[in-house]
Write a protein that holds these residues in place. Sequence first.
Motif, mmCIF file in Angstrom:
data_model
loop_
_atom_site.group_PDB
_atom_site.id
_atom_site.type_symbol
_atom_site.label_atom_id
_atom_site.label_comp_id
_atom_site.label_asym_id
_atom_site.label_seq_id
_atom_site.Cartn_x
_atom_site.Cartn_y
_atom_site.Cartn_z
ATOM 1 N N LEU A 1 1.075 6.938 3.451
ATOM 2 C CA LEU A 1 0.573 8.239 3.883
ATOM 3 C C LEU A 1 -0.377 8.721 2.801
ATOM 4 N N GLN B 1 -3.226 11.040 0.728
ATOM 5 C CA GLN B 1 -3.279 12.439 0.314
ATOM 6 C C GLN B 1 -4.041 13.286 1.328
ATOM 7 N N GLN C 1 -1.217 16.118 8.918
ATOM 8 C CA GLN C 1 -0.304 15.392 8.033
ATOM 9 C C GLN C 1 0.923 14.920 8.805
ATOM 10 N N LEU D 1 2.176 11.009 9.391
ATOM 11 C CA LEU D 1 3.540 10.593 9.096
ATOM 12 C C LEU D 1 4.198 10.000 10.334
ATOM 13 N N LEU E 1 3.847 7.517 -0.432
ATOM 14 C CA LEU E 1 3.332 8.868 -0.224
ATOM 15 C C LEU E 1 2.404 9.244 -1.369
ATOM 16 N N PRO F 1 1.796 13.967 -1.061
ATOM 17 C CA PRO F 1 1.968 14.358 0.345
ATOM 18 C C PRO F 1 1.857 15.854 0.622
ATOM 19 N N THR G 1 6.801 8.128 -4.026
ATOM 20 C CA THR G 1 5.896 9.272 -3.991
ATOM 21 C C THR G 1 5.128 9.366 -5.291
#
Length: 239
Positions: free
Chosen positions: A80, A82, A141, A145, A158, A161, A186
């Motif tokens: 995912l 930014q 977003q 996802l 991520l 995120p 992340t």
Amino acid sequence: MAGITLRDLGYAAAGKVILAGLNLQLDQRRIAIIGRNGSGKTTLLRLIAGLVAPSHGAVTVEGIDPYRDRKGALQRIGILFQNPEHQILFPTVEEELAFGLRQQGMTQKDALRRTRDALAAEGRAHWAQASVSTLSGGQKQWLCLQAVLLMAPETILLDEPFSGLDLPAIARVTRRLEALPQRLITISHDPASAAKAERVIWLEAGRLHADGPADQVLPQFTAEMARIGEADADADLAG
């Protein structure tokens, strides 16, 4: 889960070394990678996802090379970005959601049926034919996802995120992420977003600076960032 292995991993572009000498075994369910801008965090995620090839060393994800085995990578790992604008490819919501399933080998008919079922389960059946351009930043977003989740990867990467999201959107995305069974890796420059991670990896200038539990690594990181900020150490030109 077998996890992700980095062996003497390095990456350089245009003659500049961005990452060097990374040897890590990533098998915890919640991992945070922190560091200042330019420390190599996003490049590391792109290497793990198989979007670029290492300049040195190797990456394996659940036993496969994600760069060489793209089909295998799609089953094992999702990313995912930014900025959802960098991830969205199609004009409508259902087309965007169906794309990953088609990449995994599903027929167009089955992919659209799976997509519509997923939207209905989320109370968003009316989104199917909607133009992506009508969605807010938080909704885009969510769409990105959902596209990743439909592909059912074992690990989700991520990249900052919560960047660009308002507080209600952050709360919604956080709640959704915390409930996921997948391994989450992340990246962030914000220590608060890494506080609940089982493991925190601190990159500095493309190298491993610290690696351990959040309550050990984050105080060190916070103190060092405060020291750098107080020193106004940004006068030198980047060259």
